[in-house]
Write a protein that holds these residues in place. Structure first.
Motif, PDB file in Angstrom:
ATOM      1  N   UNK A   1       0.849  -1.177   0.000  1.00 40.78           N
ATOM      2  CA  UNK A   1       0.000   0.000   0.000  1.00 40.78           C
ATOM      3  C   UNK A   1       0.887   1.229   0.000  1.00 40.78           C
ATOM      4  N   UNK A   2       0.318   2.331  -0.314  1.00 41.88           N
ATOM      5  CA  UNK A   2       1.037   3.581  -0.549  1.00 41.88           C
ATOM      6  C   UNK A   2       1.845   3.443  -1.842  1.00 41.88           C
ATOM      7  N   UNK A   3       1.873   4.520  -2.593  1.00 42.86           N
ATOM      8  CA  UNK A   3       2.683   4.543  -3.807  1.00 42.86           C
ATOM      9  C   UNK A   3       3.720   5.635  -3.662  1.00 42.86           C
ATOM     10  N   UNK A   4       4.955   5.331  -4.109  1.00 43.09           N
ATOM     11  CA  UNK A   4       5.939   6.405  -4.080  1.00 43.09           C
ATOM     12  C   UNK A   4       6.540   6.607  -5.461  1.00 43.09           C
ATOM     13  N   UNK A   5       6.856   7.861  -5.762  1.00 45.15           N
ATOM     14  CA  UNK A   5       7.476   8.224  -7.038  1.00 45.15           C
ATOM     15  C   UNK A   5       8.646   9.157  -6.758  1.00 45.15           C
ATOM     16  N   UNK A   6       9.536   9.248  -7.744  1.00 50.34           N
ATOM     17  CA  UNK A   6      10.634  10.197  -7.636  1.00 50.34           C
ATOM     18  C   UNK A   6      11.123  10.555  -9.021  1.00 50.34           C
ATOM     19  N   UNK A   7      11.696  11.736  -9.144  1.00 59.95           N
ATOM     20  CA  UNK A   7      12.277  12.145 -10.425  1.00 59.95           C
ATOM     21  C   UNK A   7      13.513  12.985 -10.169  1.00 59.95           C
ATOM     22  N   UNK A   8      14.541  12.769 -10.973  1.00 58.28           N
ATOM     23  CA  UNK A   8      15.720  13.638 -10.953  1.00 58.28           C
ATOM     24  C   UNK A   8      16.270  13.688 -12.380  1.00 58.28           C
ATOM     25  N   UNK A   9      16.488  14.889 -12.875  1.00 59.87           N
ATOM     26  CA  UNK A   9      16.952  15.013 -14.259  1.00 59.87           C
ATOM     27  C   UNK A   9      16.869  16.450 -14.700  1.00 59.87           C
ATOM     28  N   UNK A  10      16.473  16.625 -15.993  1.00 57.50           N
ATOM     29  CA  UNK A  10      16.467  17.986 -16.523  1.00 57.50           C
ATOM     30  C   UNK A  10      15.083  18.592 -16.659  1.00 57.50           C
ATOM     31  N   UNK A  11      14.063  17.705 -16.698  1.00 58.37           N
ATOM     32  CA  UNK A  11      12.733  18.308 -16.838  1.00 58.37           C
ATOM     33  C   UNK A  11      12.191  18.763 -15.486  1.00 58.37           C
ATOM     34  N   UNK A 600     -12.630   1.883  -3.847  1.00 52.64           N
ATOM     35  CA  UNK A 600     -13.554   1.717  -2.727  1.00 52.64           C
ATOM     36  C   UNK A 600     -12.922   2.109  -1.402  1.00 52.64           C
ATOM     37  N   UNK A 601     -13.794   2.510  -0.468  1.00 53.38           N
ATOM     38  CA  UNK A 601     -13.281   3.024   0.801  1.00 53.38           C
ATOM     39  C   UNK A 601     -12.428   1.972   1.528  1.00 53.38           C
ATOM     40  N   UNK A 602     -11.462   2.458   2.223  1.00 52.77           N
ATOM     41  CA  UNK A 602     -10.591   1.662   3.110  1.00 52.77           C
ATOM     42  C   UNK A 602      -9.679   0.663   2.395  1.00 52.77           C
ATOM     43  N   UNK A 603      -9.802   0.536   1.087  1.00 58.03           N
ATOM     44  CA  UNK A 603      -9.038  -0.509   0.396  1.00 58.03           C
ATOM     45  C   UNK A 603      -7.888   0.073  -0.410  1.00 58.03           C
ATOM     46  N   UNK A 604      -6.965  -0.784  -0.779  1.00 62.58           N
ATOM     47  CA  UNK A 604      -5.946  -0.431  -1.759  1.00 62.58           C
ATOM     48  C   UNK A 604      -5.688  -1.684  -2.573  1.00 62.58           C
TER      49      UNK A 604
END
Ligand code: M6R
Length: 610
Positions: A1-11, A600-604
């Motif tokens: 559960x929970x999603x993480x993202x990251x970006x490093x570069x020129x844009x 839906x509520x409470x779910x992932x």
């Protein structure tokens, strides 16, 4: 559960992070947030309770510049799902920001220690402890950013995927994983992070799947340093990932769930083609060297995948005469199961990241069992920790309610049983050929069921007013009843229970009334006549019956208040067809009730914590 993202570069990082968070929103949608380091060196954090679209509203007209950033979409574990607990979390000085997926089990003692050292906390999360700890180590021991993250991760117990920013090092993201997934995307002059590849595939098809206890340092010039959290250097293994970005969109449908239900003719076709190659082609020996001496099979899984395992029990026992046990992974891992030499564990999972299933595999392997996994997400943790894998190839499934993954899992496991039985001689040539041919007819037959959407939508009207509902079936369609009930519960919040039809008279029949509809899976089978009697018993008590019947059926069709007819097929393959009207039924009920079908509520979607 929970999603993480990251970006490093020129844009500019913000649009990449937001798009990525939308892709990962299936993992949790209690709150969302981003942290960006601007060109001027300030660390800007924006977060909001609710969905990623709420975050976008919050962030409007703020400073969203910066080519380095991290983002998070949350499914709450520690602390209620409000703004206060939304990620990213900051260290005491505000210099460090962290996003985290997982659970830090020793957070309470670490928090106490840090409070004793004068740190104050602004959230109820386990995550804030990690970022405070990193800063505490930095200040106390004078360690670098990277070294202090490493030291902190050596002190935490539990599961994590983390990404950390330090505004004093605006050209670096440090990330690590243990027990929660994390993928690095490798572009030409830019790098990405994601809980899975879906936020990355738009920009690059080159990825590095981090292993447990890997730590990675990503620099703005696209340099990658991979090591373990204990500091041992590793060589990154870049893999190619193929994912059609259009599969990640709704493609004109109102909801992913409906799209995924309607996609089943194609998803099943691609599944059957792929599994046939695995089981009959050159890779077959890998699978059957594991199975050929099996004395017993233990299938372990959760939720819908567990239901697919229950269907498989019927097929494997009938076709191979090898005994099969089916266990919830969360029970299996803690009940000290007896695992003997010659036992084979089959782990079934759509996501390949379910924490309990992963732990069950780990335990089975420790005790000497071979593990075969049946999984949909290529490169995910479950296939990577198994001895061999059969991919279901159903394509990305985004709706929280699993649909096309189920039909693909049942198809894979049924074909596995059939080929295995044929190799053993417990399935004769004629039956083998007939069932293999019938398997190939299923995609078109599902298409014929989907064409009856309108009939099912009308049936849904009755059900949408019911406070509670029973689903019944027999034999290999008993798990279909369980799965139909789960679909209704999770997206329309109507209480529903699945039962083997003959068990009704041992208790649940007391519940029968006009207010409690009974959905009956009553297609042709060896026990059809007995099921007809079970339906009579319900009718005699004024129960209302909605039925799934075989095309041409008149008996149940006459008794039922409403019914939908599915094409005729061998009983052992019928679950693959019979579940489809039940998926549609739950979808239309949820729509009629105005529920949030895909979230839906409470779910992932992906349950990466215990
Ligand atoms: O990814 P997995 O198949 O391991 O997930 C298992 C369950 O969490 C999953 O099937 C869940 O029950 C679905 N929401 C059911 O629709």
């Amino acid at each position: 559960m929970c999603g993480i993202v990251g970006y490093i570069g020129r844009r500019q990082a913000y649009p990449v992070l937001i798009k990525g968070l939308h892709r990962l929103e299936y993992r949790g949608y209690d709150s969302a947030g981003v942290a960006l380091i601007s060109a001027g060196g300030s660390l800007n954090v924006y977060k909001s309770q609710g969905k990623v679209s709420d975050l976008e509203d919050t962030a409007q007209n703020r400073d969203l510049t910066g080519c380095i950033g991290i983002g998070h979409t949350r499914w709450a574990t520690h602390g209620e799902p409000g703004f206060r607990n939304a990620h990213p979390h900051l260290s005491q000085s505000g210099r460090l920001a962290i996003v985290h997926n997982g659970i830090i089990e020793n957070y309470a003692s670490l928090r106490e220690m840090l409070i004793g050292q004068g740190r104050t906390f602004n959230s109820d999360t386990d995550t804030e402890v990690v970022v405070q700890l990193i800063e505490y180590i930095q200040e106390k021991d004078g360690l670098s950013f990277v070294a202090s993250v490493q030291r902190a991760l050596q002190m935490v117990q539990g599961a994590y995927a983390v990404a950390v920013l330090d505004m004093r090092q605006p050209d670096t993201i440090v990330a690590a994983r243990k027990g929660s997934p994390l993928v690095v995307g490798v572009g030409d002059d830019e790098l990405f992070l994601g809980s899975d590849a879906s936020p990355i595939v738009e920009y690059t098809d080159r990825v590095i799947y981090l292993d447990d206890e890997d730590m990675v340092v990503l620099r703005q010039d696209a340099a990658i340093t991979l090591m373990t959290v204990r500091g041992e250097r590793k060589t990154p293994q870049i893999q190619q990932v193929t994912m059609d970005v259009s599969q990640l969109e709704k493609g004109g449908y109102d909801h992913f769930m409906l799209k995924e239900i309607c996609e089943q003719p194609q998803s099943l076709r691609s599944c059957l083609q792929s599994v046939r190659q695995t089981l009959i082609g050159p890779d077959a020996e890998r699978v059957f060297s594991l199975l050929q001496n099996a004395n017993r099979v233990i299938i372990t899984a959760c939720g819908t995948s567990w239901h697919a395992g229950l269907v498989a029990k019927y097929a494997i026992e009938r076709m191979t005469r090898v005994p099969v046990e089916v266990d919830y992974a969360s029970e299996f891992r803690y009940r000290q199961p007896v695992i003997n030499p010659g036992d084979v564990v089959i782990a079934v999972s759509q996501s390949g990241e379910t924490a309990d299933t992963l732990a069950a595999i780990g335990m089975a392997k420790e005790q000497g069992a071979g593990v075969l996994s049946v999984c949909n997400v290529i490169g995910s943790s479950i296939p990577r920790t198994s001895d061999c894998v059969i991919y279901t190839m159903a394509g990305p499934e985004i709706g929280v309610a699993s649909t096309k993954a189920f039909t693909a899992q049942v198809a894979v496991l049924t074909m596995l049983a059939l080929v295995w039985g044929h190799r053993k001689g417990t399935v004769g040539e004629a039956e083998y050929t007939a069932l293999m041919q019938q398997l190939d007819t299923l995609p078109d037959k599902i298409g014929r069921i989907i064409a009856q959407k309108e009939t099912v939508r009308k049936m849904a009207q009755t059900l949408s007013f019911a406070p509670s509902c029973l689903y019944i079936g027999r034999g290999c369609n008993y798990p279909v009843a369980l799965e139909g009930a789960l679909k209704l519960k999770e997206i329309s919040y109507i209480h529903a229970e699945g039962y083997p039809a003959a068990e009704m008279k041992h208790g649940p029949i007391a519940l029968i009334s006009q207010e409690m509809p009974v959905v009956t899976v009553a297609t042709e089978s060896a026990v059809y006549d007995k099921l007809v009697s079970n339906i009579q018993e319900i009718r005699a008590r004024q129960g209302r019956v909605m039925a799934v019947v075989t095309e041409g059926d008149t008996e149940v069709a006459r008794m039922a208040d409403s019914y939908v007819a599915v094409p005729q097929v061998a009983e052992c393959l019928s679950p693959i067809l019979n579940i489809v009207p039940l998926q549609l039924l739950s979808y239309y009920v949820a729509c009629l009730k105005g529920c949030d079908v895909d979230q839906p509520r409470n779910l992932a979607k992906s349950v990466t914590v215990e």
